[in-house]
Enzyme design. Structure first.
Site, short mmCIF file in Angstrom:
data_model
loop_
_atom_site.label_atom_id
_atom_site.label_comp_id
_atom_site.label_asym_id
_atom_site.label_seq_id
_atom_site.Cartn_x
_atom_site.Cartn_y
_atom_site.Cartn_z
N HIS A 194 57.87 26.01 10.15
CA HIS A 194 59.08 25.80 9.34
C HIS A 194 59.53 24.36 9.54
CE1 HIS A 194 63.26 26.01 8.09
NE2 HIS A 194 62.90 27.06 7.37
N GLU A 206 62.25 23.14 10.23
CA GLU A 206 63.09 22.94 11.42
C GLU A 206 62.25 22.86 12.68
OE1 GLU A 206 65.69 26.20 10.44
OE2 GLU A 206 66.40 25.05 8.73
P1 13P Z 1 68.40 28.25 3.01
O1 13P Z 1 68.08 29.40 2.09
O2 13P Z 1 69.58 28.53 3.91
O3 13P Z 1 68.50 26.95 2.28
O4 13P Z 1 67.16 28.11 4.02
C1 13P Z 1 65.88 28.06 3.49
C2 13P Z 1 64.92 28.19 4.60
O5 13P Z 1 64.75 27.30 5.41
C3 13P Z 1 64.17 29.45 4.70
O6 13P Z 1 63.15 29.34 5.64
#
Ligand code: 13P
Length: 250
Positions: free
Chosen positions: A96, A98
């Protein structure tokens, strides 16, 4: 080839086991009749057991948000595919944005994590996507190409056939800025063409590519109308049972 859509919720670092229980109590009846798609929820590690128990016998499966590539070992703070399989997970999110941004995950990590996931019977949901400055610098396709070549191309065709890709433009995550359906579809077509060049048309036509980034009940229908968008990976809007049920039933 028809690709069954996947609507997946990524809870990120939200909810306790008690909150997980409350979510599924409300969510399960709302999606009981949804047969048009697969439904996946990816809670934090401490909630996986509760989530698996809550969804036994339902049309919902459970995924994790990360894994280590080993089976077991002296690796403090990590969780293996072997453990995720044992707790009852069916899938796992890999790389991901992040994880890439805050924990330095790279393409070689994608390869070994995807291989480990498959070894333990878990469907890898591999995330790709460009950052804002890359899009603004007209580098979106270059970045997606590098991520494909580094993280997915090294897999065997048999491995590639079992995974799911999630296109998540980093600038659209948690910002309320969704890519337009056209922008998302362009990226999905690019990724599918890359897959066709590497793995052939049949596998490329079969691989499901999800869109992620501020997907909400009011924009999901238009995104899902695009031929190359095979589902959604949803963050914020997956935390509330009523909201996520509306996304699932777009
Ligand atoms: P949001 O739907 O909060 O923008 O996040 C998307 C996401 O990173 C899903 O993995």
């Amino acid at each position: 080839m028809s690709r069954k859509p996947i609507m997946a919720g990524n809870w990120k670092m939200y909810k306790t086991p008690a909150e997980t229980h409350a979510f599924f109590e409300a969510f399960k009846p709302l999606v009981r009749d949804a047969e048009h798609c697969e439904i996946i929820i990816c809670p934090p590690f401490p909630n996986l057991h509760a989530a698996v128990e809550e969804t036994k016998g339902s049309n919902i499966t459970i995924g994790a948000q990360n894994l280590h590539w080993g089976r077991e070992g002296a690796v403090t703070g990590e969780v293996s595919g072997h453990m995720l399989q044992a707790v009852g997970c069916s899938s796992v999110i890999i790389a991901h944005s992040e994880r890439r941004q805050y924990f330095g995950e790279t393409e070689p990590d994608v390869v070994r994590k995807a291989q480990a996931a498959l070894e333990y019977g878990l469907t890898p949901i591999v995330c790709v996507g460009e950052r804002l400055e890359e899009r603004e610098g007209n580098r979106t396709e270059a970045v997606l190409g590098e991520q494909f070549d580094g993280g997915l191309a090294p897999l065997t065709p048999e491995q590639f056939a079992k995974l799911v890709i999630a296109y998540e433009p980093v600038w659209a995550i948690g910002t309320g800025k969704t890519a337009t359906p056209e922008m998302a579809a362009d990226a999905h077509r690019f990724i599918r063409a890359r897959a066709a060049a590497k793995f052939g048309d049949a596998l490329a036509r079969g691989v499901r590519i999800l869109y992620g980034g501020s997907v909400k009940p009011d924009n999901v229908k238009k995104l899902m109308a695009e031929e190359d968008i095979d589902g959604a990976l949803v963050g914020g809007a997956s935390l509330d049972p009523v909201t996520f049920a509306a996304v699932v039933k777009y």
